[in-house]
Design a protein around this motif. Structure first.
Motif, short mmCIF file in Angstrom:
data_model
loop_
_atom_site.label_atom_id
_atom_site.label_comp_id
_atom_site.label_asym_id
_atom_site.label_seq_id
_atom_site.Cartn_x
_atom_site.Cartn_y
_atom_site.Cartn_z
N LEU A 1 19.34 35.68 28.25
CA LEU A 1 18.22 36.14 29.09
C LEU A 1 16.90 35.67 28.49
CD1 LEU A 1 19.26 39.76 30.12
CD2 LEU A 1 19.37 37.65 31.44
N PHE A 2 16.82 35.70 27.16
CA PHE A 2 15.62 35.22 26.48
C PHE A 2 15.42 33.73 26.75
CE2 PHE A 2 13.74 33.49 22.50
CZ PHE A 2 12.49 34.06 22.64
N ALA A 3 16.53 32.98 26.65
CA ALA A 3 16.44 31.54 26.92
C ALA A 3 16.04 31.28 28.36
CB ALA A 3 17.77 30.87 26.60
N GLY A 4 16.61 32.07 29.28
CA GLY A 4 16.26 31.92 30.69
C GLY A 4 14.79 32.17 30.94
N ALA A 5 14.27 33.25 30.33
CA ALA A 5 12.85 33.56 30.48
C ALA A 5 11.99 32.45 29.91
CB ALA A 5 12.54 34.90 29.80
N GLY A 6 12.41 31.93 28.75
CA GLY A 6 11.67 30.83 28.14
C GLY A 6 11.64 29.60 29.03
N PHE A 7 12.78 29.33 29.68
CA PHE A 7 12.82 28.17 30.58
C PHE A 7 11.93 28.37 31.78
CE2 PHE A 7 15.35 24.39 30.14
CZ PHE A 7 15.93 24.58 28.92
N ARG A 8 11.93 29.60 32.32
CA ARG A 8 11.06 29.86 33.47
C ARG A 8 9.60 29.63 33.09
NH1 ARG A 8 12.35 28.43 37.17
NH2 ARG A 8 10.84 29.58 38.41
N LEU A 9 9.30 29.95 31.81
CA LEU A 9 7.93 29.84 31.34
C LEU A 9 7.53 28.38 31.12
CD1 LEU A 9 5.99 32.19 30.62
CD2 LEU A 9 6.46 31.67 28.23
N LEU A 10 8.42 27.62 30.44
CA LEU A 10 8.05 26.27 30.01
C LEU A 10 8.36 25.22 31.06
CD1 LEU A 10 9.10 26.29 26.26
CD2 LEU A 10 6.82 26.34 27.20
N LEU A 11 9.48 25.37 31.76
CA LEU A 11 9.87 24.37 32.76
C LEU A 11 9.97 25.05 34.12
CD1 LEU A 11 12.80 22.50 30.96
CD2 LEU A 11 10.47 21.72 31.19
N LEU B 1 13.75 25.40 22.67
CA LEU B 1 12.97 25.34 23.90
C LEU B 1 11.74 24.46 23.73
CD1 LEU B 1 12.92 28.99 25.25
CD2 LEU B 1 13.78 26.97 26.40
N LEU B 2 11.07 24.69 22.61
CA LEU B 2 9.86 23.91 22.35
C LEU B 2 10.21 22.43 22.18
CD1 LEU B 2 6.94 24.71 22.17
CD2 LEU B 2 7.11 24.62 19.69
N LEU B 3 11.34 22.17 21.49
CA LEU B 3 11.77 20.78 21.30
C LEU B 3 12.08 20.13 22.64
CD1 LEU B 3 14.05 20.78 18.13
CD2 LEU B 3 11.78 19.84 18.42
N VAL B 4 12.76 20.88 23.51
CA VAL B 4 13.09 20.35 24.84
C VAL B 4 11.80 20.01 25.58
CG1 VAL B 4 13.93 21.04 27.11
CG2 VAL B 4 15.34 21.42 25.11
N TRP B 5 10.86 20.95 25.53
CA TRP B 5 9.61 20.75 26.24
C TRP B 5 8.85 19.55 25.70
CZ3 TRP B 5 4.31 21.08 25.10
CH2 TRP B 5 3.48 21.11 26.23
N LEU B 6 8.84 19.41 24.35
CA LEU B 6 8.13 18.30 23.74
C LEU B 6 8.79 16.97 24.06
CD1 LEU B 6 7.26 19.75 20.22
CD2 LEU B 6 5.67 19.13 22.03
N SER B 7 10.16 16.96 24.00
CA SER B 7 10.82 15.66 24.23
C SER B 7 10.74 15.23 25.68
CB SER B 7 12.28 15.68 23.77
OG SER B 7 12.67 16.93 23.36
N LEU B 8 10.61 16.21 26.59
CA LEU B 8 10.42 15.82 27.98
C LEU B 8 9.03 15.22 28.18
CD1 LEU B 8 12.14 18.74 29.87
CD2 LEU B 8 12.86 16.37 29.78
N GLY B 9 8.13 15.55 27.31
CA GLY B 9 6.80 14.95 27.33
C GLY B 9 6.04 15.18 28.62
#
Lengths: 248, 262
Positions: B149-159, B74-82
């Motif tokens: 569900l954890f990944a979904g929550a993380g996505f709601r948080l970061l993206l 998740l963090l990598l996705v967020w970072l690479s989206l910049g």
């Protein structure tokens, strides 16, 4: 997998005659396909000739995959080694045809419908489907390579082949809803009906389909025979008796 | 070959063909005996699940690895989206890629661990193959649902992209996770029997996951855009997910016997 005596049906000289007929047939089809008459439609022009080579490969791909799945199921039901050999050979022929089908398809679309663009991979449902089928075939052979015990290798790869075959109807149903297609029968593209293949071309196309299916079957039997011969030769060299009950 | 066995345990299926047919037939015996046997069967499957859950809670290897994998990717996705503006379609695709990779990496453990500990034989002796599969399947399903569900929550948080119909978003995650666990469980049983177990599961499982991935991504997108008749439009994708999960599950029970027996 039982250790069976690996007998193959004997066709005798009929098989040789078949080989000669097939070779002549395919040669004539290839020559006619390249030199023969072609209806020069606006976009297609001479690329329509690819019909003779691209589409039959697709037939061979699916016939081979079905034969592979059938022999995988027979292997699980009977445990005879010959079905393992047949399944593997059928998959090999199927994957070869699939590789040719996807390459001819990509080249065809790139220089016909997408000429002047940079689109090689157009996301056509059939293209994606063949790509998935090739991934499955690749995984099948990777799995076979990673198991040493031949009995176990046969069973595990048969299980995988059957499981992967189950995805095919879903892919045929799912993919066309999401992607546009250049293929017949999709989005108003004509299907293979009376009208859209010119009659000269139709006969060459039919004989190409028959010819490449014969070629596929011949390659398959050649491969089965060579593997069987190999296994028999191995048995001649090691005279250890067959294991009666396997413990592992 | 099977006929040469003299010992026959119910669970091993290393029995003679006759005995194996008996073990399938005893589900159709009269109501009373049938019910007892069914309860017995469920108890055995539950024991497998409880054992796995207890082992997992003791060490938290799989759970920890999965949570870390999801968090890191998740963090990598967020970072690479910049910090670029993300469309709901891109977010849906990224979410499912993270879920699929996490499950392909993490879910192979269930059978590989048995093989590593050398406890496969004990399970083969104690239980029928279908019970083992059922227990493992439930364990994997629980793990995958939690992870997605954890990944979904993380996505709601970061993206935080637009989300019109949250219920459909979570439902798609749960159904997709169930279908993914159905595919990975039987294949992890297959790779546990092969030599190079580690990198093999992703290779085997990705082609099988394609029919799950497409409707799942479509559903997640639909949940973002949420047109007026969102549930009516979602219907066919939902049916497809459930049907594919059902097909994989029933096929697993048919084929597992051949993987488990040796």
């Amino acid at each position: 997998m039982q250790r069976d005596d690996l007998t193959l049906p004997r066709f005798g000289s009929l098989y040789r005659v078949f080989g000669v007929v097939m070779a002549v047939w395919v040669t004539v089809v290839v020559v006619l396909g390249i030199m023969g008459p072609v209806s020069r439609l606006p976009i297609l022009e001479h690329t329509a000739r690819n019909l003779y080579f691209h589409v039959p490969m697709w037939f061979v791909l699916y016939t081979g995959a079905i034969a592979g799945a059938w022999h995988s199921a027979r292997l699980l039901a009977t445990g005879r080694e010959i079905h393992d050999i047949r399944a593997e050979s059928a998959w090999l022929v199927s994957m070869t045809a699939g590789t040719i089908a996807i390459i001819t398809g990509i080249v065809w679309s790139r220089f016909t419908w997408y000429v002047g663009t940079d689109i090689w991979w157009n996301g056509d449902p059939r293209q994606v489907m063949v790509a998935v089928q090739l991934l499955i075939g690749g995984a099948y052979f990777v799995l076979r390579g990673s198991v040493d015990d031949p009995r176990r290798r046969g069973r595990l790869s048969a299980v995988y082949a059957l499981l992967a075959t189950a995805t095919m109807p879903f892919l045929t149903y799912v993919l066309p809803r999401q992607y546009k297609s250049l293929h017949p029968g999709a989005e108003g593209n004509p299907a293979f009906s009376e009208m859209d293949i010119a009659s000269d071309m139709r006969w060459i196309f039919y004989s190409a389909a028959v010819g490449f299916l014969m070629l596929g079957w011949w390659l398959y039997t050649q491969r089965v025979r060579s593997v069987v011969a190999e296994r028999r030769a191995e048995r001649l060299t090691d005279n250890t008796p067959a294991p009666t009950a396997a413990l592992s | 070959m099977w006929e040469s066995r003299t010992l026959c345990f119910w669970g091993t299926s290393a029995c003679t063909r006759r005995f194996r047919m008996l073990s399938f037939a005893d589900y159709s015996v009269p109501a009373f005996a049938g019910r007892l046997m069914t309860l017995d069967w469920i108890a055995g499957a539950w024991a497998v699940f409880a054992k796995d859950a207890r082992l997992e809670l003791r060490t938290r290897v799989a759970l920890g690895a999965l949570v870390m994998f999801v968090a890191a990717s998740l963090l990598l996705v967020w970072l690479s989206l910049g910090g670029a503006e993300t469309s709901p379609s891109t977010a849906a695709a990224l979410l499912w890629i993270v879920v699929v990779f996490a499950s392909a990496v993490g879910l192979g453990r269930v059978f590989v661990a048995e093989e590593e500990r050398g406890t496969t034989l004990l399970l083969q002796l104690a239980l029928r193959p279908a019970q083992v599969l059922a227990g493992k399947l439930v364990f994997n399903a629980a793990l995958t649902v939690a992870l997605s569900l954890f990944a979904g929550a993380g996505f709601r948080l970061l993206l935080p992209v637009r989300l019109g119909e949250p219920a459909l978003f979570w439902l798609a995650l749960v159904l997709g996770a169930l279908a993914i666990s159905a595919a990975t469980t039987i294949l992890s049983a297959v790779i546990a029997r092969a030599q190079a177990a580690g990198p093999l599961l992703p290779v085997l499982v990705f082609p099988v996951l394609v029919p799950i991935l497409l409707p799942a991504v479509a559903l997640t997108e639909l949940a973002s855009f949420a047109p007026a008749d969102v549930w009516a439009e979602a219907q066919s994708s939902l049916v497809l997910l459930v049907a594919y999960a059902g097909l994989l599950t029933s096929l697993s029970f048919v084929l597992f016997d051949h993987v488990w027996r040796d």
